[in-house]
Design a protein around this motif. Structure first.
Motif, PDB file in Angstrom:
ATOM      1  N   GLN A   1      65.865  47.286  60.686  1.00 28.67           N
ATOM      2  CA  GLN A   1      66.151  48.581  61.315  1.00 28.67           C
ATOM      3  C   GLN A   1      65.196  49.668  60.831  1.00 28.67           C
ATOM      4  O   GLN A   1      65.615  50.704  60.304  1.00 28.67           O
ATOM      5  N   PRO A   2      63.891  49.494  61.006  1.00 30.91           N
ATOM      6  CA  PRO A   2      62.956  50.525  60.551  1.00 30.91           C
ATOM      7  C   PRO A   2      63.098  51.811  61.354  1.00 30.91           C
ATOM      8  O   PRO A   2      63.359  51.805  62.549  1.00 30.91           O
ATOM      9  N   SER A   3      62.938  52.924  60.662  1.00 29.14           N
ATOM     10  CA  SER A   3      62.945  54.246  61.286  1.00 29.14           C
ATOM     11  C   SER A   3      61.799  55.028  60.674  1.00 29.14           C
ATOM     12  O   SER A   3      61.568  54.956  59.468  1.00 29.14           O
ATOM     13  N   ILE A   4      61.033  55.777  61.481  1.00 29.79           N
ATOM     14  CA  ILE A   4      59.803  56.398  61.000  1.00 29.79           C
ATOM     15  C   ILE A   4      59.680  57.828  61.503  1.00 29.79           C
ATOM     16  O   ILE A   4      60.122  58.162  62.610  1.00 29.79           O
ATOM     17  N   ALA A   5      59.104  58.697  60.675  1.00 29.54           N
ATOM     18  CA  ALA A   5      58.764  60.066  61.055  1.00 29.54           C
ATOM     19  C   ALA A   5      57.576  60.502  60.217  1.00 29.54           C
ATOM     20  O   ALA A   5      57.343  59.984  59.120  1.00 29.54           O
ATOM     21  N   SER A   6      56.814  61.451  60.712  1.00 26.05           N
ATOM     22  CA  SER A   6      55.654  61.958  59.984  1.00 26.05           C
ATOM     23  C   SER A   6      55.712  63.472  59.905  1.00 26.05           C
ATOM     24  O   SER A   6      56.084  64.144  60.873  1.00 26.05           O
ATOM     25  N   ASP A   7      55.348  64.001  58.731  1.00 24.41           N
ATOM     26  CA  ASP A   7      55.265  65.453  58.570  1.00 24.41           C
ATOM     27  C   ASP A   7      53.840  65.952  58.745  1.00 24.41           C
ATOM     28  O   ASP A   7      53.543  67.104  58.459  1.00 24.41           O
ATOM     29  N   GLY A   8      52.931  65.082  59.212  1.00 22.33           N
ATOM     30  CA  GLY A   8      51.529  65.435  59.380  1.00 22.33           C
ATOM     31  C   GLY A   8      50.695  65.131  58.156  1.00 22.33           C
ATOM     32  O   GLY A   8      49.468  65.182  58.213  1.00 22.33           O
ATOM     33  N   VAL A   9      51.347  64.804  57.042  1.00 23.05           N
ATOM     34  CA  VAL A   9      50.649  64.426  55.811  1.00 23.05           C
ATOM     35  C   VAL A   9      50.861  62.951  55.524  1.00 23.05           C
ATOM     36  O   VAL A   9      49.912  62.179  55.386  1.00 23.05           O
TER      37      VAL A   9
ATOM     38  N   PHE B   1      74.191  50.578  56.754  1.00 20.46           N
ATOM     39  CA  PHE B   1      73.964  50.419  58.185  1.00 20.46           C
ATOM     40  C   PHE B   1      73.383  51.711  58.730  1.00 20.46           C
ATOM     41  O   PHE B   1      73.736  52.793  58.300  1.00 20.46           O
ATOM     42  N   ASP B   2      72.452  51.559  59.641  1.00 19.38           N
ATOM     43  CA  ASP B   2      71.897  52.668  60.411  1.00 19.38           C
ATOM     44  C   ASP B   2      71.079  53.661  59.587  1.00 19.38           C
ATOM     45  O   ASP B   2      71.506  54.115  58.522  1.00 19.38           O
ATOM     46  N   THR B   3      69.934  54.005  60.112  1.00 17.67           N
ATOM     47  CA  THR B   3      69.120  55.069  59.542  1.00 17.67           C
ATOM     48  C   THR B   3      68.509  55.883  60.671  1.00 17.67           C
ATOM     49  O   THR B   3      68.344  55.399  61.780  1.00 17.67           O
ATOM     50  N   ALA B   4      68.188  57.113  60.382  1.00 20.46           N
ATOM     51  CA  ALA B   4      67.443  57.959  61.303  1.00 20.46           C
ATOM     52  C   ALA B   4      66.652  58.951  60.471  1.00 20.46           C
ATOM     53  O   ALA B   4      67.163  59.473  59.474  1.00 20.46           O
TER      54      ALA B   4
ATOM     55  N   MET C   1      63.533  64.415  56.642  1.00 17.89           N
ATOM     56  CA  MET C   1      64.982  64.456  56.617  1.00 17.89           C
ATOM     57  C   MET C   1      65.515  63.100  57.046  1.00 17.89           C
ATOM     58  O   MET C   1      65.104  62.579  58.078  1.00 17.89           O
ATOM     59  N   ALA C   2      66.428  62.537  56.298  1.00 19.71           N
ATOM     60  CA  ALA C   2      66.982  61.234  56.627  1.00 19.71           C
ATOM     61  C   ALA C   2      68.493  61.326  56.738  1.00 19.71           C
ATOM     62  O   ALA C   2      69.140  62.065  55.999  1.00 19.71           O
ATOM     63  N   VAL C   3      69.043  60.569  57.660  1.00 16.29           N
ATOM     64  CA  VAL C   3      70.485  60.369  57.738  1.00 16.29           C
ATOM     65  C   VAL C   3      70.727  58.880  57.579  1.00 16.29           C
ATOM     66  O   VAL C   3      70.111  58.062  58.256  1.00 16.29           O
ATOM     67  N   VAL C   4      71.600  58.524  56.653  1.00 14.70           N
ATOM     68  CA  VAL C   4      71.876  57.120  56.386  1.00 14.70           C
ATOM     69  C   VAL C   4      73.376  56.883  56.476  1.00 14.70           C
ATOM     70  O   VAL C   4      74.175  57.784  56.269  1.00 14.70           O
ATOM     71  N   GLY C   5      73.750  55.656  56.813  1.00 13.37           N
ATOM     72  CA  GLY C   5      75.154  55.311  56.944  1.00 13.37           C
ATOM     73  C   GLY C   5      75.570  54.292  55.909  1.00 13.37           C
ATOM     74  O   GLY C   5      74.810  53.397  55.548  1.00 13.37           O
TER      75      GLY C   5
ATOM     76  N   PRO D   1      72.643  56.605  64.687  1.00 13.43           N
ATOM     77  CA  PRO D   1      72.404  58.040  64.533  1.00 13.43           C
ATOM     78  C   PRO D   1      71.019  58.427  65.025  1.00 13.43           C
ATOM     79  O   PRO D   1      70.083  57.624  65.036  1.00 13.43           O
ATOM     80  N   SER D   2      70.889  59.655  65.433  1.00 11.43           N
ATOM     81  CA  SER D   2      69.601  60.222  65.798  1.00 11.43           C
ATOM     82  C   SER D   2      69.538  61.632  65.226  1.00 11.43           C
ATOM     83  O   SER D   2      70.558  62.333  65.197  1.00 11.43           O
ATOM     84  N   ILE D   3      68.365  62.037  64.767  1.00  8.59           N
ATOM     85  CA  ILE D   3      68.248  63.329  64.097  1.00  8.59           C
ATOM     86  C   ILE D   3      66.964  64.018  64.543  1.00  8.59           C
ATOM     87  O   ILE D   3      65.944  63.373  64.795  1.00  8.59           O
ATOM     88  N   ALA D   4      67.031  65.327  64.677  1.00 10.10           N
ATOM     89  CA  ALA D   4      65.851  66.147  64.965  1.00 10.10           C
ATOM     90  C   ALA D   4      65.956  67.417  64.144  1.00 10.10           C
ATOM     91  O   ALA D   4      67.058  67.940  63.931  1.00 10.10           O
ATOM     92  N   VAL D   5      64.816  67.904  63.666  1.00 12.55           N
ATOM     93  CA  VAL D   5      64.831  69.090  62.825  1.00 12.55           C
ATOM     94  C   VAL D   5      63.914  70.159  63.389  1.00 12.55           C
ATOM     95  O   VAL D   5      62.857  69.870  63.952  1.00 12.55           O
TER      96      VAL D   5
END
Length: 265
Positions: free
Chosen positions: A116-124, A165-168, A177-181, A224-228
């Protein structure tokens, strides 16, 4: 103005599943897994008019045991796609330029096993989170530099009385920012899910704050889904144990946090 620009959905691939999408400026990247035993992860770029830029699609990975959907992000100059494959399974990633070039000759090993990979980038840095194996009691995270080297990789959260279970994940400059279950496990039983928030810095890499409780309910929550944004965080999740669940009724919930997740220490 919310007008649907495609009156009929576009058929992108036959035999595909688990699509994910990201963008770089006005260009989009779609990734998916072939819905058969071939074990292939594919991708294609689209312009702002939904014109297909990659035909045939880009082959990102072809290995036995690819059973997890890919997750994709943009770091501002290129795309980064992560997935799990093979024994373990192994968490890997691959970079794609905006002109469709594969920047890595083979998938990059992220130095951890999980699904269940989840990925985001802050530009760095691009932050990839997985549920680690074996045991399913830990979350692992890796951060990838724009040049494709791994800045850090380690377990960032674990427990002995919980199953994971579950990551976003979503990102702001300098911070992911991460949300984990978690499910509280008693014997062979799983009791109500617990949602936690976690802040992960990119400088220094994988410096984490203290996880904090977002929610504890006895219904079943998943996906879960997350946006900041600069000052708020929006969280959404599914619920299949509410009223009428025996008749197949499911619900989608959302919550707006009035602040950013607490900063990493």
């Amino acid at each position: 103005d919310g007008v649907v620009l495609d009156s009929r959905p576009l058929l992108i691939a036959d035999g595909g599943s688990n699509p994910t999408v990201t963008n770089q400026g006005s260009q989009f990247l779609l990734t998916w897994k072939e819905a058969n035993s071939s074990g292939r992860v594919l991708a294609a770029r689209f312009d702002s008019d939904a014109g297909l830029l990659d035909a045939p699609p880009l082959l990102l990975g072809a290995a036995p045991g690819i059973f997890e959907p890919a997750s994709a992000t943009s770091d501002g100059t290129q795309y980064v796609v992560a997935w799990s494959q093979g024994n373990g399974p192994q968490a890997v990633a691959r970079r794609i330029s905006t002109d469709g070039g594969l920047l890595d000759p083979t998938p990059i090993s992220l130095g951890m096993t999980g699904y269940q990979p989840s990925i985001a980038s802050d530009g760095v840095l691009s932050t990839i989170m997985v549920i680690e194996t074996p045991g399913n009691e830990r979350w692992g995270a890796a951060q990838l530099r724009p040049d494709g080297t791994v800045a850090a990789s380690r377990t960032i959260l674990q427990g002995t009385s919980f199953s994971a279970f579950d990551t976003a994940v979503a990102a702001l400059p300098g911070q992911t920012m991460a949300v984990v279950g978690l499910r509280l496990r008693v014997g062979n039983s799983n009791l109500g899910p617990v949602k936690h928030g976690l802040s992960i810095s990119t400088s220094p890499p994988l410096d984490t704050g203290t996880p904090f409780l977002l929610q504890l309910l006895l219904n079943s929550q998943a996906d879960p889904s997350i946006a900041v944004a600069s000052d708020k965080t929006l969280l959404a999740w599914g619920d299949d144990r509410g009223p009428g669940w025996l008749n197949g009724q499911k619900r989608v919930w959302g919550a707006l946090l009035n602040r950013e997740l607490p900063s990493a220490s």
